[in-house]
Design a protein around this motif. Structure first.
Motif, PDB file in Angstrom:
ATOM      1  N   ALA A 425       0.828  -1.208   0.000  1.00  0.00           N
ATOM      2  CA  ALA A 425       0.000   0.000   0.000  1.00  0.00           C
ATOM      3  C   ALA A 425       0.864   1.261   0.000  1.00  0.00           C
ATOM      4  CB  ALA A 425      -0.928  -0.022   1.210  1.00  0.00           C
ATOM      5  N   VAL A 426       2.122   1.108  -0.331  1.00  0.00           N
ATOM      6  CA  VAL A 426       3.064   2.228  -0.314  1.00  0.00           C
ATOM      7  C   VAL A 426       3.846   2.231  -1.618  1.00  0.00           C
ATOM      8  CG1 VAL A 426       5.060   3.226   0.850  1.00  0.00           C
ATOM      9  CG2 VAL A 426       3.358   1.944   2.186  1.00  0.00           C
ATOM     10  N   GLN A 427       3.941   3.389  -2.263  1.00  0.00           N
ATOM     11  CA  GLN A 427       4.909   3.497  -3.365  1.00  0.00           C
ATOM     12  C   GLN A 427       5.918   4.584  -3.008  1.00  0.00           C
ATOM     13  OE1 GLN A 427       3.572   3.415  -7.419  1.00  0.00           O
ATOM     14  NE2 GLN A 427       2.151   1.737  -7.022  1.00  0.00           N
ATOM     15  N   CYS A 428       5.658   5.841  -3.401  1.00  0.00           N
ATOM     16  CA  CYS A 428       6.645   6.865  -3.024  1.00  0.00           C
ATOM     17  C   CYS A 428       6.649   7.073  -1.513  1.00  0.00           C
ATOM     18  CB  CYS A 428       6.373   8.169  -3.747  1.00  0.00           C
ATOM     19  SG  CYS A 428       5.021   9.131  -3.039  1.00  0.00           S
ATOM     20  N   GLY A 429       5.511   6.809  -0.852  1.00  0.00           N
ATOM     21  CA  GLY A 429       5.448   6.872   0.602  1.00  0.00           C
ATOM     22  C   GLY A 429       5.122   8.234   1.174  1.00  0.00           C
ATOM     23  N   TYR A 430       4.982   9.230   0.297  1.00  0.00           N
ATOM     24  CA  TYR A 430       4.796  10.585   0.842  1.00  0.00           C
ATOM     25  C   TYR A 430       3.475  10.711   1.601  1.00  0.00           C
ATOM     26  CZ  TYR A 430       5.704  15.535   1.240  1.00  0.00           C
ATOM     27  OH  TYR A 430       5.973  16.758   1.734  1.00  0.00           O
ATOM     28  N   CYS A 431       2.441  10.065   1.075  1.00  0.00           N
ATOM     29  CA  CYS A 431       1.122  10.164   1.702  1.00  0.00           C
ATOM     30  C   CYS A 431       0.978   9.206   2.873  1.00  0.00           C
ATOM     31  CB  CYS A 431       0.032   9.842   0.687  1.00  0.00           C
ATOM     32  SG  CYS A 431       0.060   8.099   0.183  1.00  0.00           S
ATOM     33  N   THR A 432       1.897   8.236   2.982  1.00  0.00           N
ATOM     34  CA  THR A 432       1.697   7.080   3.864  1.00  0.00           C
ATOM     35  C   THR A 432       1.511   7.453   5.342  1.00  0.00           C
ATOM     36  OG1 THR A 432       2.978   5.794   2.289  1.00  0.00           O
ATOM     37  CG2 THR A 432       2.631   4.818   4.471  1.00  0.00           C
ATOM     38  N   LEU A 462      -5.138  11.847   0.354  1.00  0.00           N
ATOM     39  CA  LEU A 462      -4.942  11.631  -1.079  1.00  0.00           C
ATOM     40  C   LEU A 462      -3.636  10.884  -1.323  1.00  0.00           C
ATOM     41  CD1 LEU A 462      -5.913  15.129  -2.547  1.00  0.00           C
ATOM     42  CD2 LEU A 462      -7.357  13.118  -2.247  1.00  0.00           C
ATOM     43  N   CYS A 463      -3.676   9.980  -2.297  1.00  0.00           N
ATOM     44  CA  CYS A 463      -2.473   9.290  -2.740  1.00  0.00           C
ATOM     45  C   CYS A 463      -2.388   9.431  -4.250  1.00  0.00           C
ATOM     46  CB  CYS A 463      -2.533   7.803  -2.358  1.00  0.00           C
ATOM     47  SG  CYS A 463      -1.147   6.860  -3.044  1.00  0.00           S
ATOM     48  N   ARG A 464      -1.209   9.783  -4.736  1.00  0.00           N
ATOM     49  CA  ARG A 464      -1.065  10.000  -6.177  1.00  0.00           C
ATOM     50  C   ARG A 464      -0.491   8.794  -6.893  1.00  0.00           C
ATOM     51  NH1 ARG A 464       0.641  15.888  -7.913  1.00  0.00           N
ATOM     52  NH2 ARG A 464       0.194  14.829  -9.836  1.00  0.00           N
ATOM     53  N   CYS A 465      -0.020   7.807  -6.150  1.00  0.00           N
ATOM     54  CA  CYS A 465       0.603   6.715  -6.898  1.00  0.00           C
ATOM     55  C   CYS A 465       0.069   5.323  -6.614  1.00  0.00           C
ATOM     56  CB  CYS A 465       2.124   6.747  -6.799  1.00  0.00           C
ATOM     57  SG  CYS A 465       2.874   7.391  -5.347  1.00  0.00           S
ATOM     58  N   THR A 466      -0.279   5.003  -5.401  1.00  0.00           N
ATOM     59  CA  THR A 466      -0.589   3.608  -5.110  1.00  0.00           C
ATOM     60  C   THR A 466      -1.936   3.167  -5.643  1.00  0.00           C
ATOM     61  OG1 THR A 466       0.662   3.813  -3.091  1.00  0.00           O
ATOM     62  CG2 THR A 466      -0.737   1.904  -3.260  1.00  0.00           C
ATOM     63  N   GLY A 467      -2.905   4.074  -5.651  1.00  0.00           N
ATOM     64  CA  GLY A 467      -4.280   3.636  -5.863  1.00  0.00           C
ATOM     65  C   GLY A 467      -4.821   3.224  -4.514  1.00  0.00           C
TER      66      GLY A 467
HETATM   67 FE1  FES Z   1       2.990   8.098  -3.347  1.00  0.00          FE
HETATM   68 FE2  FES Z   1       0.737   7.789  -1.982  1.00  0.00          FE
HETATM   69  S1  FES Z   1       2.383   6.350  -2.194  1.00  0.00           S
HETATM   70  S2  FES Z   1       1.477   9.589  -2.910  1.00  0.00           S
END
Ligand code: FES
Ligand code: FES
Length: 483
Positions: A425-432, A462-467
């Motif tokens: 549930a994490v990609q870039c992790g910024y929203c995590t 909001l998350c921009r990458c994981t969905g």
């Molecule tokens: Fe990149 Fe949510 S994991 S913004």
């Protein structure tokens, strides 16, 4: 952003400070609008903030001896959503409060603040106007009670003087023969400003309308009543023809403008559509359809009421133990973060987000938008999830804060964190960190949430990458794991 920050513990002291600093001071409670305006430099005149959130007794929702429902100035949107009295006897207001922002915003933002901001797109003004609410304003000069017609004077303009405080919102509860509804059209499901909103309250005499009250939001400089439609409906049954005609008449009451959320012609047409939809739902007794029985509020602890006591020993820091707690310049903020007592100097003019990151070096809490839109800055303040970018740091004085650095315990990740890893549930992790904090607050409030309640809990993140599917599934699994 501001030069002085006061925390009075009585209305009298707040009014005295307002009078003393009239023209330079603003009261602050939730601050979800004011902090943003200060950040953007839209309030160069405001140098003094008077935080009224430590004044006891201002967050009550009750039916008074006069039979009217009274909301204190510190009642938050989420408190209204949860209030059995409002859900039963002021349902359109509960619906409107549910439509405001996100759980984190509704935990801080007050109904009184929403009224005072006086945007024609503000949600709670619309049902309250349809219910003929009044506001009571108080200053050192005395009290006065105003109808909404007298209170609102234009876009973001009210009759409130700089030294006045809104101390009461009052309205008659809906009677057993009355039904009401609030409908909002936004550009997205959550965190949306109204393109158009409609509140309708109808008193029935059998099949016929004894009295109709219809208020329209975001289609004129202030909220407006659709008086012709109201008059037309009186004495009629809500037939399809009558509803269609009322929709046309309501459209005639709208004076919308073109803006980024929609052109004027579309707004006028949507007034017609929403009015018809509202009347049909009332006719069919379907106004409560879709309203959550048990909404997710992100109350990790307690019942959504902010503590008015300071968790700071008298004599320490700036508490004088008597009337007014005052913070200026170098005076320290004494607070508890992740279970540790900390003393912070030089953060009195910052947001809580900046204090956490810059002064305490807790950089897990992120700044995404800085405007209350993304949820990356979510922390748990005194048991409730909030957007820390919209909280003044001095509000943390005497408070308890939980950040993402504090949720793991005993060397083990919190079940939400562990499930995020397992579900990718994490990609870039910024929203995590923000999602983790919302998830933690949700499970503390509702240990076995439904998929809908998890969606509600994440409405402000909001998350921009994981969905979002992996995030939802992770919380479902974490709930199964249980603490
Ligand atoms: Fe990149 Fe949510 S994991 S913004
Ligand atoms: Fe606070 Fe976006 S909501 S940084």
């Amino acid at each position: 952003m501001w030069k002085a920050y006061y925390t009075p513990v009585s209305v009298e002291e707040a009014l005295r400070l307002l009078a003393e600093h009239a023209g330079r001071a603003r009261l602050i409670a939730g601050g979800t609008d004011l902090i943003l305006e200060l950040e953007r430099g839209q309030r160069p005149d405001v140098e003094v903030l008077i935080d009224i959130t430590r004044i006891p007794g201002l967050d009550t929702i009750e039916q008074g001896p006069d039979g009217r429902i009274h909301l204190g100035p510190l009642v938050t949107h989420n408190q209204v959503v949860a209030s059995p009295l409002c859900r039963a006897r002021a349902f359109p207001l509960a619906q409107a409060c549910w439509e405001v922002g996100s759980p984190q915003i509704r935990n801080r933002g007050t109904v009184a603040g929403n009224l005072i901001t006086a945007s024609p797109a503000n949600d709670t003004i619309v049902p309250l106007w349809a219910m003929d609410a009044t506001v009571t304003l108080q200053s050192v000069r005395g009290r006065r009670i105003l109808s909404f017609e007298d209170f609102y004077q234009g876009v973001r303009r009210t009759a409130m003087a700089p030294d006045e405080m809104l101390v009461d919102i009052a309205f008659a509860p809906l009677e057993p023969n009355e039904r009401g509804i609030f409908l909002k059209l936004g550009l997205r499901r959550f965190q949306a400003i109204s393109v158009v909103s409609v509140a309708a309250v109808v008193a029935f005499d059998g099949e016929r309308v004894a009295r109709a009250r219809i208020a329209l939001g975001a289609v004129a400089p202030t909220i407006v009543r659709a008086r012709e439609a109201e008059d037309f409906l009186q004495g009629r049954a809500l037939t399809d023809d009558a509803i269609a005609r009322a929709g046309e008449l309501a459209r005639g009451a709208a004076r919308p403008i073109d803006d980024i959320r929609g052109p004027a012609w579309y707004r006028a047409e949507m007034v017609r559509v929403l009015t018809m939809r509202a009347l049909r739902r009332l006719r069919e007794g379907a106004e409560r359809e879709g309203f959550p029985e048990r909404p997710a509020q992100l109350w990790a602890r307690g019942e959504g009421r902010w503590p008015t006591w300071l968790q700071v020993p008298p004599g320490l820091a700036t508490w004088d133990g008597q009337v007014c707690h005052r913070e200026e310049g170098p005076e320290p903020i004494v607070t508890t973060v992740n279970g540790q007592r900390v003393v912070v100097h030089g953060a009195n003019d910052k947001t809580l987000l900046r204090m956490l990151r810059e002064d305490l070096h807790l950089t897990g809490t992120k700044e995404g938008c800085g405007e209350g839109e993304c949820g990356a800055c979510t922390v748990i303040l005194d048991g409730m999830a909030v957007m820390s970018c919209l909280v003044p740091a001095p509000r943390a004085h005497g408070a308890e804060i939980l950040t993402v650095e504090g949720v793991a315990a005993g060397g083990r990740l919190h079940p939400v964190q562990a499930a995020f890893i397992r579900h990718g549930a994490v990609q870039c992790g910024y929203c995590t960190p923000g999602f983790v904090m919302s998830g933690v607050a949700l499970l503390a409030e509702i240990p076995r949430p439904t998929r809908d309640q998890i969606r509600q809990a994440f409405a402000g993140n909001l998350c921009r990458c994981t969905g979002y599917y992996s995030l939802l599934e992770a919380v479902e699994e974490a709930a199964g794991a249980g603490p």
